[in-house]
Every structure is written in structure tokens, then in C-alpha cells.
Design a protein around this motif. Structure first.
Motif, PDB file in Angstrom:
ATOM      1  N   VAL A 150     -14.798  27.523 -93.483  1.00  0.00           N
ATOM      2  CA  VAL A 150     -15.318  27.561 -92.112  1.00  0.00           C
ATOM      3  C   VAL A 150     -14.713  26.415 -91.312  1.00  0.00           C
ATOM      4  CG1 VAL A 150     -17.379  27.441 -90.670  1.00  0.00           C
ATOM      5  CG2 VAL A 150     -17.470  28.598 -92.889  1.00  0.00           C
ATOM      6  N   PRO A 151     -14.027  26.707 -90.198  1.00  0.00           N
ATOM      7  CA  PRO A 151     -13.413  25.635 -89.411  1.00  0.00           C
ATOM      8  C   PRO A 151     -14.459  24.818 -88.659  1.00  0.00           C
ATOM      9  CG  PRO A 151     -13.179  27.723 -88.278  1.00  0.00           C
ATOM     10  CD  PRO A 151     -13.782  28.035 -89.622  1.00  0.00           C
ATOM     11  N   GLU A 152     -14.109  23.577 -88.365  1.00  0.00           N
ATOM     12  CA  GLU A 152     -14.980  22.683 -87.613  1.00  0.00           C
ATOM     13  C   GLU A 152     -15.130  23.195 -86.190  1.00  0.00           C
ATOM     14  OE1 GLU A 152     -16.765  18.548 -87.719  1.00  0.00           O
ATOM     15  OE2 GLU A 152     -16.166  20.038 -89.207  1.00  0.00           O
ATOM     16  N   GLY A 153     -16.348  23.193 -85.671  1.00  0.00           N
ATOM     17  CA  GLY A 153     -16.607  23.634 -84.312  1.00  0.00           C
ATOM     18  C   GLY A 153     -16.844  22.465 -83.379  1.00  0.00           C
ATOM     19  N   GLY A 154     -17.050  22.792 -82.107  1.00  0.00           N
ATOM     20  CA  GLY A 154     -17.414  21.777 -81.129  1.00  0.00           C
ATOM     21  C   GLY A 154     -16.268  21.156 -80.376  1.00  0.00           C
ATOM     22  N   TYR A 155     -15.025  21.443 -80.756  1.00  0.00           N
ATOM     23  CA  TYR A 155     -13.874  20.905 -80.038  1.00  0.00           C
ATOM     24  C   TYR A 155     -13.535  21.800 -78.839  1.00  0.00           C
ATOM     25  CZ  TYR A 155     -12.704  17.616 -83.796  1.00  0.00           C
ATOM     26  OH  TYR A 155     -12.719  16.582 -84.694  1.00  0.00           O
ATOM     27  N   PRO A 156     -12.806  21.284 -77.848  1.00  0.00           N
ATOM     28  CA  PRO A 156     -12.256  22.163 -76.820  1.00  0.00           C
ATOM     29  C   PRO A 156     -11.366  23.234 -77.464  1.00  0.00           C
ATOM     30  CG  PRO A 156     -12.051  19.865 -76.168  1.00  0.00           C
ATOM     31  CD  PRO A 156     -12.477  19.856 -77.609  1.00  0.00           C
ATOM     32  N   VAL A 157     -11.133  24.303 -76.742  1.00  0.00           N
ATOM     33  CA  VAL A 157     -10.412  25.461 -77.268  1.00  0.00           C
ATOM     34  C   VAL A 157      -9.079  25.590 -76.547  1.00  0.00           C
ATOM     35  CG1 VAL A 157     -10.432  27.981 -77.448  1.00  0.00           C
ATOM     36  CG2 VAL A 157     -12.516  26.672 -77.937  1.00  0.00           C
ATOM     37  N   ILE A 158      -7.990  25.503 -77.298  1.00  0.00           N
ATOM     38  CA  ILE A 158      -6.667  25.759 -76.722  1.00  0.00           C
ATOM     39  C   ILE A 158      -6.482  27.264 -76.627  1.00  0.00           C
ATOM     40  CG2 ILE A 158      -4.183  25.451 -77.010  1.00  0.00           C
ATOM     41  CD1 ILE A 158      -4.786  22.919 -78.623  1.00  0.00           C
ATOM     42  N   LEU A 159      -6.167  27.745 -75.447  1.00  0.00           N
ATOM     43  CA  LEU A 159      -6.114  29.188 -75.197  1.00  0.00           C
ATOM     44  C   LEU A 159      -4.726  29.758 -75.473  1.00  0.00           C
ATOM     45  CD1 LEU A 159      -8.131  29.300 -71.844  1.00  0.00           C
ATOM     46  CD2 LEU A 159      -8.978  29.635 -74.179  1.00  0.00           C
ATOM     47  N   ASP A 160      -4.725  30.986 -75.999  1.00  0.00           N
ATOM     48  CA  ASP A 160      -3.453  31.683 -76.250  1.00  0.00           C
ATOM     49  C   ASP A 160      -3.050  32.484 -75.022  1.00  0.00           C
ATOM     50  OD1 ASP A 160      -5.445  33.603 -76.446  1.00  0.00           O
ATOM     51  OD2 ASP A 160      -4.516  34.653 -78.137  1.00  0.00           O
ATOM     52  N   THR A 161      -3.090  31.847 -73.859  1.00  0.00           N
ATOM     53  CA  THR A 161      -2.776  32.494 -72.594  1.00  0.00           C
ATOM     54  C   THR A 161      -1.427  33.201 -72.690  1.00  0.00           C
ATOM     55  OG1 THR A 161      -3.833  30.591 -71.555  1.00  0.00           O
ATOM     56  CG2 THR A 161      -2.657  32.126 -70.113  1.00  0.00           C
ATOM     57  N   ILE A 194      -3.731  11.816 -86.090  1.00  0.00           N
ATOM     58  CA  ILE A 194      -3.157  10.484 -85.968  1.00  0.00           C
ATOM     59  C   ILE A 194      -4.308   9.523 -85.699  1.00  0.00           C
ATOM     60  CG2 ILE A 194      -1.432   9.062 -84.831  1.00  0.00           C
ATOM     61  CD1 ILE A 194      -0.206  11.542 -86.089  1.00  0.00           C
ATOM     62  N   GLY A 195      -4.749   8.804 -86.721  1.00  0.00           N
ATOM     63  CA  GLY A 195      -5.858   7.879 -86.535  1.00  0.00           C
ATOM     64  C   GLY A 195      -7.105   8.592 -86.057  1.00  0.00           C
ATOM     65  N   ASP A 196      -7.574   8.236 -84.866  1.00  0.00           N
ATOM     66  CA  ASP A 196      -8.812   8.793 -84.319  1.00  0.00           C
ATOM     67  C   ASP A 196      -8.588  10.070 -83.528  1.00  0.00           C
ATOM     68  OD1 ASP A 196     -10.275   6.606 -85.321  1.00  0.00           O
ATOM     69  OD2 ASP A 196      -9.758   5.397 -83.561  1.00  0.00           O
ATOM     70  N   TYR A 197      -7.404  10.645 -83.594  1.00  0.00           N
ATOM     71  CA  TYR A 197      -7.077  11.754 -82.701  1.00  0.00           C
ATOM     72  C   TYR A 197      -6.439  12.931 -83.441  1.00  0.00           C
ATOM     73  CZ  TYR A 197      -7.677   7.897 -79.447  1.00  0.00           C
ATOM     74  OH  TYR A 197      -8.180   6.823 -78.777  1.00  0.00           O
ATOM     75  N   ILE A 198      -6.794  14.136 -83.007  1.00  0.00           N
ATOM     76  CA  ILE A 198      -6.075  15.342 -83.409  1.00  0.00           C
ATOM     77  C   ILE A 198      -5.101  15.664 -82.281  1.00  0.00           C
ATOM     78  CG2 ILE A 198      -6.242  17.819 -83.811  1.00  0.00           C
ATOM     79  CD1 ILE A 198      -8.927  17.304 -85.149  1.00  0.00           C
ATOM     80  N   VAL A 199      -3.826  15.795 -82.630  1.00  0.00           N
ATOM     81  CA  VAL A 199      -2.774  16.039 -81.642  1.00  0.00           C
ATOM     82  C   VAL A 199      -2.183  17.417 -81.896  1.00  0.00           C
ATOM     83  CG1 VAL A 199      -0.688  15.149 -80.566  1.00  0.00           C
ATOM     84  CG2 VAL A 199      -2.291  13.574 -81.667  1.00  0.00           C
ATOM     85  N   SER A 200      -2.256  18.294 -80.904  1.00  0.00           N
ATOM     86  CA  SER A 200      -1.683  19.642 -81.000  1.00  0.00           C
ATOM     87  C   SER A 200      -0.522  19.759 -80.035  1.00  0.00           C
ATOM     88  CB  SER A 200      -2.732  20.706 -80.666  1.00  0.00           C
ATOM     89  OG  SER A 200      -3.797  20.697 -81.593  1.00  0.00           O
ATOM     90  N   VAL A 233     -11.502  12.611 -82.331  1.00  0.00           N
ATOM     91  CA  VAL A 233     -12.361  13.160 -83.386  1.00  0.00           C
ATOM     92  C   VAL A 233     -13.744  12.514 -83.381  1.00  0.00           C
ATOM     93  CG1 VAL A 233     -10.413  13.776 -84.861  1.00  0.00           C
ATOM     94  CG2 VAL A 233     -11.494  11.536 -85.127  1.00  0.00           C
ATOM     95  N   ARG A 234     -13.887  11.349 -82.737  1.00  0.00           N
ATOM     96  CA  ARG A 234     -15.186  10.680 -82.698  1.00  0.00           C
ATOM     97  C   ARG A 234     -16.128  11.341 -81.705  1.00  0.00           C
ATOM     98  NH1 ARG A 234     -12.200   5.109 -81.516  1.00  0.00           N
ATOM     99  NH2 ARG A 234     -11.205   6.634 -80.127  1.00  0.00           N
ATOM    100  N   THR A 235     -15.570  11.901 -80.633  1.00  0.00           N
ATOM    101  CA  THR A 235     -16.390  12.502 -79.582  1.00  0.00           C
ATOM    102  C   THR A 235     -16.136  13.993 -79.406  1.00  0.00           C
ATOM    103  OG1 THR A 235     -14.725  12.037 -77.878  1.00  0.00           O
ATOM    104  CG2 THR A 235     -16.363  10.305 -78.344  1.00  0.00           C
ATOM    105  N   LYS A 236     -15.060  14.500 -80.010  1.00  0.00           N
ATOM    106  CA  LYS A 236     -14.622  15.893 -79.872  1.00  0.00           C
ATOM    107  C   LYS A 236     -14.295  16.241 -78.418  1.00  0.00           C
ATOM    108  CE  LYS A 236     -16.793  17.814 -84.007  1.00  0.00           C
ATOM    109  NZ  LYS A 236     -17.635  18.876 -84.589  1.00  0.00           N
ATOM    110  N   GLN A 237     -13.821  15.253 -77.669  1.00  0.00           N
ATOM    111  CA  GLN A 237     -13.463  15.477 -76.274  1.00  0.00           C
ATOM    112  C   GLN A 237     -11.949  15.533 -76.107  1.00  0.00           C
ATOM    113  OE1 GLN A 237     -15.913  15.982 -73.821  1.00  0.00           O
ATOM    114  NE2 GLN A 237     -17.167  16.004 -75.684  1.00  0.00           N
ATOM    115  N   LEU A 238     -11.507  16.306 -75.118  1.00  0.00           N
ATOM    116  CA  LEU A 238     -10.111  16.288 -74.703  1.00  0.00           C
ATOM    117  C   LEU A 238      -9.839  14.979 -73.988  1.00  0.00           C
ATOM    118  CD1 LEU A 238      -7.368  17.807 -74.214  1.00  0.00           C
ATOM    119  CD2 LEU A 238      -8.356  18.562 -72.036  1.00  0.00           C
ATOM    120  N   VAL A 239      -8.845  14.234 -74.455  1.00  0.00           N
ATOM    121  CA  VAL A 239      -8.496  12.952 -73.847  1.00  0.00           C
ATOM    122  C   VAL A 239      -7.007  12.979 -73.483  1.00  0.00           C
ATOM    123  CG1 VAL A 239     -10.301  11.669 -75.055  1.00  0.00           C
ATOM    124  CG2 VAL A 239      -8.038  11.906 -76.102  1.00  0.00           C
TER     125      VAL A 239
END
Length: 620
Positions: free
Chosen positions: A42-53, A81-87, A112-118
Motif C-alpha cells: 500500500v503506497p503512502e498517502g497524504g502527499y500532493p498528486v502529480i497529474l498525468d495531464t 534526498i534528505g528531508d525531501y522526495i524529488v520527482s 517528507v516531514r509535512t507532506k507539502q509541495l515546496v
């Protein structure tokens, strides 16, 4: 709406090939990680969603030519990378937790600490194809097809295919510049002060060095001595790349037929011990593989955490739809196993638990050990694999074993390729192209929106969970004669600690709260990584330590599986301790040489003691 018709269309191998060529897809080589088990389904939820526009509005009716230009955008590279997921990829839009859709092209950073787009003001003007940790905490190299990068200061800086960014400050490094790349970069990997770049280029910094190059990790200046000629190369020449822990070997997965005139297909290992005289080793993958026969069908590659093996995946030809696991032993004809996937395999990552793969497959060969059939999940129940059930393997002409459902994601046993009981599935159309193993789990990039029927967007994070109760790690580092000793406090509920040096994995000592390391000369920054409540935390060890070069030297020479160590004498000393991967191996008295067996990723050192002072010398 049109997903179901498109999915049936995409069973066509020729169309799928065209789609990926049109998209110019690539992805970063997967990082290696040591895990306690398979990652959750089961993938982690709560993050913003990158759209396949879609790239363009869908045509009506959905005919084949329009299908090639209207498929969804995707995540093509992803890392933590450290505290961040980079896509990174060719995507345009991100949907925030409140449902608002924002424009965020090519590069998206989640805390990853806040699950916010930064870092919404951090931007590159083209597709991102590769991401790897930078030289300092929370920094990253990003690479691809862009020519400019913009940071929080709003200044547009020329950055030709590669940029160094700081995720904590959302800034573009001002001094790191790679000049003169005439083609896209598909792979990057850093090792100390060296950065290796792979891609489609034929020139860099005014030199006719193509496909694979080395630059200074701080400045981007070219090392002109690192130059190899790739013959018969096709687009996306380098599709996988990593170094061993000691920095003496560079491994690549590639789509050429020769290197410096020698027939070297699929995989190659370079001795990079001497930056002024790198050399191609005797490693060769087996010629009895589809990857050797059709190197242009190779899609991706990843190296094991200890660099002992490399997985190669290929696609777009019935006989080429294989995953191969290749030992990195430096001699010819290397092959441990091959797994027939019956349809395209596009992404791969390796942990100490499994070889994870992603693609367009849905029903794959079972065996050689017992495999649970499971059931289709999230993605297509109909694919080339189901149509090949009961038919002969196109390569061996032997009957296919019974198929087992693994819907566009699978975990294979490292020992023999047996499908393991892991089947989250996703709704990718072309198939998942990016997989990255990180200490906290597994990151997946694809061109769909749902993984295991959960709407997570084009990036999915299969994250381990812990229970640290809000406590934090405090770590101290001391150095004595080349030996660095780390110690830290125990956190309730955490049983897996990870030691990292200069943003690279060093060891996973499990439940231990102390670790000794014998790094090369230089200044080193150590971090203890833990996971608590779904959040990965890095605790920096204090202070940073500087290891001085010692008068003693030790060399390591490999011949197949035999490793011979030779070291210089210390005046008045007759007893030396031989250490392997940080542990005692043997004692050598009145000799200055020792032979043993070892894998390509093993690290050796010589230790002795004079007047109460310990001297530890790494063997290079």
C-alpha cells in the motif's frame, strides 16, 4: 474515460515502442538500499498528486496516430534526498491536498516531514530524466534535457542538461556548471568529488567525449582523461549507473555494442581508482541472453546495494521481454538468472530483499520455486502475458510455465528470480519507468494515477513505518588514526538504523547504536537515518571528521573472486590485522601481503597498533 480502450491498444508492442520513443523517456538509475523486508504493497498517502495531464487533448475517435501524441505525462526519475522526495519528468501540474491544481513543470519537491509541495519557485525548462544526491545534505543533482534552471532568487541561470540544487533553500548552485553537452543526460551518479554523467551526448566542454563522462562534483569541470568510445550506440545509451562503496568501480548498463572496440554489451564495469587512467575491466555479461542479442531493447538497469550484481531489464520484442541478474565479477560470461516477463519491463531497483521491476506486464512466468498466482490488481487483466499462456517461450522454444499475476509491478527473488508475494499493481498505460530503492522504502514513477487502487498520482512511495515516539537521535563522531567511531542514542520502537557518509549509504547496523568506519582521506559528514511514523529523519553526527592521509599504503588487486592485499611496512611492526567490511578477518605476522576471496563491493583495511595508538589504512 478513454483509459480502457487505450489500454487494449497499448497491448501492441509496436505502438508501445513508438510511445516511449516519442516521449523520449528515461529514468535515473535506482539507488541501492538495505531493507528489513519487502516494502508494503500500500503506497503512502497524504502527499500532493502529480497529474498525468495529457500532452494534447485526446482525439475522438482514439485512432492510433493520435494515441502516440496524447498519452499522459509521467514521473521519469524520483529519489529521496534528505528531508525531501524529488520527482522529475515531463509532467506539468500538481494537485494539492485541498484540490487546487498548480503549474509545476518537470520538477516537484515534497517535504517528507509535512507532506507539502515546496520549492514551487525552483524550475527547469525541460524534462528531468535523472536525480542523485548532491555533495551536501539536502542537495541534489538533476539532469535531463533542460538548458536553464531558476531558483528562489528568480534568476534564470544557463544550466546545460545538469544542475546542482539545494532543496532546503530552493536555490540553484552558482558555481557548478557543466559546459558544452550536445545531447541529453539520462544518468548521473556522484562519488566523493567526482560526478559521472551518462547519456546521448557526443561532446562535452569542447571535447569529443561521448555517452559517458566525468566532471568535478563541485565545479562541473571535465576530467579529460575519462574517455571511452561507444560503438553501435543507440538513443539513451546509458540507462543504469552506480559506483561501489569504496569508489574504485563504476558500473553501467548501456545500449552500445562495443566499448573502445571491444565487444561489450549490456553491462560494463570500469576501474576508476586512478582518475587519470580509468580502464574497462574484464567483466562481460553472458552472450546467451536477449540483452546481448538486442542491446537496443535494454530499458534500464540497477546495481545491488553491495555492488555484487546488476539487474538488466529489456522490452519491445517477444524474445527480449526479460529481466536478467548479472554478477559483477570481472570476467566473461556472467549470468545468474533470467526471468521471462512476457511483456515490456521498463524500470528496476534492487534492495537486499528483492529485485523490484515495473513495466507493462501483467502475467509473468512462475518459478523456478513455488510462486503464488495472486490476481490482477489496479492495472490490466489482459496483456501479452495472458495471450502467451500455454504457448512456447519464443527464445527457448520450451513451454512457458504457468503464469502468475504481477500487475505492472513485481518483486523477484535475488537468488533465482522467483516471483515473490508482492503485487500492488498500478494503472500505468505505457508502464512504470522509474523505480528507486531508498532507505525508507521504494519510490515508483509511472504515467498513471493509481497504485494499488489508491490515487497517488505519477509518483508512488511504498514506505516503511516505524514508531519513534517523537524522540530524536543524537550522534557523536570521533576519529583516531583513520578510524571513525560513531555512537548514538537508542530510540524506542526503532530497530533499523542507517549510517550515511556524505549523503551515501555506508551500512545498516540494525539495532546497534555504534559503528566504526574506515573512510578514505578527507573531510566526512556522517548522518544516522531513522524512520518514525512514516517520516524519515536524518540526525547529523557531530562534529564532521577529517581523516588525514597516513604514511602507510595498502593496495587491493582482484583476480576473479581472489583479492590480494599488499601494504607498506610500519617501522618496528610485525603484526597486522586484516579487516573486511569493518570486521576482523585475519592476523598477518611478518608478512606484507594477504590473499582472500571477496565480492566487488567489499572494503578491506590493514590495522596495527603502536605504543597504544591504532593505525587503520584502507586498501585501494
Amino acid at each position: 474515460m478513454l483509459r480502457t480502450p487505450w489500454r487494449r491498444i497499448l497491448s501492441s508492442v509496436s505502438l508501445l515502442t513508438a510511445l516511449l520513443v516519442a516521449a523520449g523517456y528515461s529514468n535515473q538509475a535506482a539507488s541501492a538500499a538495505a531493507h528489513p523486508s519487502l516494502v508494503p504493497e500500500v503506497p503512502e498517502g497524504g502527499y500532493p498528486v502529480i497529474l498525468d495531464t495529457p500532452r494534447f487533448p485526446l482525439a475522438e475517435p482514439p485512432d492510433i496516430p493520435n494515441a502516440i501524441t496524447t498519452q499522459g505525462r509521467q514521473t521519469m526519475a524520483v529519489d529521496q534526498i534528505g528531508d525531501y522526495i524529488v520527482s522529475g519528468g515531463d509532467f506539468v501540474n500538481v494537485e494539492l491536498q485541498n484540490g487546487r491544481v498548480v503549474t509545476q513543470p518537470n520538477l516537484a519537491v515534497f517535504d517528507v516531514r509535512t507532506k507539502q509541495l515546496v520549492c514551487t519557485n525552483l524550475d527547469v525548462n525541460g524534462t528531468v530524466l535523472a536525480i542523485t544526491p548532491g555533495p551536501n545534505a539536502n542537495t541534489a543533482y538533476v539532469a535531463g534535457e533542460f538548458t536553464q534552471a531558476t531558483g528562489a532568487d528568480g534568476k534564470v541561470r544557463p544550466r546545460n542538461k545538469v544542475a546542482l540544487i539545494n532543496l532546503a533553500t530552493c536555490s540553484v548552485n552558482k558555481t557548478f556548471v557543466v559546459n558544452g553537452l550536445d545531447g541529453k543526460v539520462t544518468e548521473v551518479v556522484a562519488q566523493g568529488d567526482r560526478l559521472f554523467i551518462g547519456g546521448n551526448f557526443n561532446a562535452i566542454a569542447g571535447s569529443r567525449i561521448g555517452r559517458l563522462a566525468e566532471v568535478d562534483a563541485s565545479t562541473g569541470a571535465l576530467n579529460p582523461n575519462f574517455s571511452f568510445a561507444f560503438g553501435g550506440a543507440v538513443g539513451r545509451t546509458v540507462v543504469g549507473m552506480d559506483t561501489n562503496a569504496s569508489g574504485s568501480r563504476l558500473g553501467i548498463v548501456h545500449r552500445a555494442t562495443t566499448i573502445d572496440g571491444a565487444p561489450v554489451r549490456g553491462t560494463a564495469i570500469f576501474d576508476i581508482t586512478n582518475p587519470n587512467a580509468p580502464r574497462l575491466t574484464a567483466h562481460r555479461m553472458s552472450q546467451d541472453t536477449a540483452a546481448w542479442d538486442w542491446p537496443d531493447k535494454i530499458q534500464n538497469g540497477a546495481f545491488a546495494p553491495d555492488f555484487s550484481g546488476v539487474a538488466v531489464v529489456s522490452a519491445f520484442e517477444n524474445e527480449a521481454d526479460f529481466v536478467y541478474y548479472i554478477p559483477t565479477t570481472e570476467r566473461a560470461n556472467q549470468l545468474q538468472w533470467g526471468k521471462y516477463m512476457r511483456d515490456s519491463t521498463l524500470g528496476v531497483a534492487i534492495t537486499n530483499q528483492a529485485v523490484y521491476v515495473s513495466g507493462h506486464f501483467c502475467l509473468i512466468d512462475s518459478g523456478p520455486r513455488a510462486s503464488k498466482k495472486l490476481a490482477p490488481n489496479s492495472g490490466p487483466a489482459e496483456c501479452s502475458g495472458t495471450r502467451r499462456e500455454g504457448r512456447k517461450n519464443p527464445r527457448t522454444n520450451e513451454p512457458n510455465p504457468d503464469g502468475v499475476f504481477r500487475t505492472q509491478l513485481a518483486a523477484l527473488a535475488i537468488s533465482d528470480g522467483t516471483p515473490l508475494d508482492w503485487n500492488p499493481g498500478n494503472d500505468a498505460i505505457r508502464g512504470g519507468t522509474a523505480l528507486t530503492a531508498v532507505d525508507g522504502g521504494l519510490l515508483s514513477g509511472y504515467d498513471g494515477m493509481r497504485t494499488n487502487n489508491i490515487r497517488v498520482g505519477t509518483t508512488a512511495f511504498f514506505a516503511f513505518d516505524g514508531g519513534g515516539g517523537g524522540q530524536t537521535v543524537s550522534c557523536t563522531a570521533t576519529e583516531s588514526n583513520g578510524l571513525v567511531s560513531l555512537s548514538w542514542n537508542r530510540i524506542a520502537g526503532v530497530t533499523d538504523y542507517v549510517v550515511r557518509r556524505n549523503d551515501s549509504w555506508v551500512a545498516s547496523p540494525g539495532n546497534a547504536v555504534a559503528f566504526d568506519d574506515a573512510p578514505p582521506a578527507g573531510t566526512h559528514r556522517y548522518v544516522i537515518r531513522t524512520r518514525s511514523g512514516g517520516v524519515i529523519s536524518d540526525a547529523r553526527c557531530s562534529p564532521d571528521v577529517t581523516v588525514a592521509a597516513t604514511g602507510q599504503t595498502c593496495t587491493s588487486t582482484r583476480n576473479g573472486s581472489t583479492v590480494t592485499l599488499r601494504w607498506s611496512a610500519i617501522a618496528g611492526e610485525s603484526l597486522y590485522q586484516v579487516r573486511k567490511n569493518g570486521k576482523w578477518l585475519a592476523s598477518a605476522r611478518n608478512v606484507l601481503t594477504f590473499s582472500t576471496t571477496g565480492n566487488a563491493g567489499d572494503e578491506f583495511a590493514i590495522r596495527s597498533r603502536q605504543n597504544g595508538t591504532t593505525t587503520t589504512t584502507p586498501c585501494r
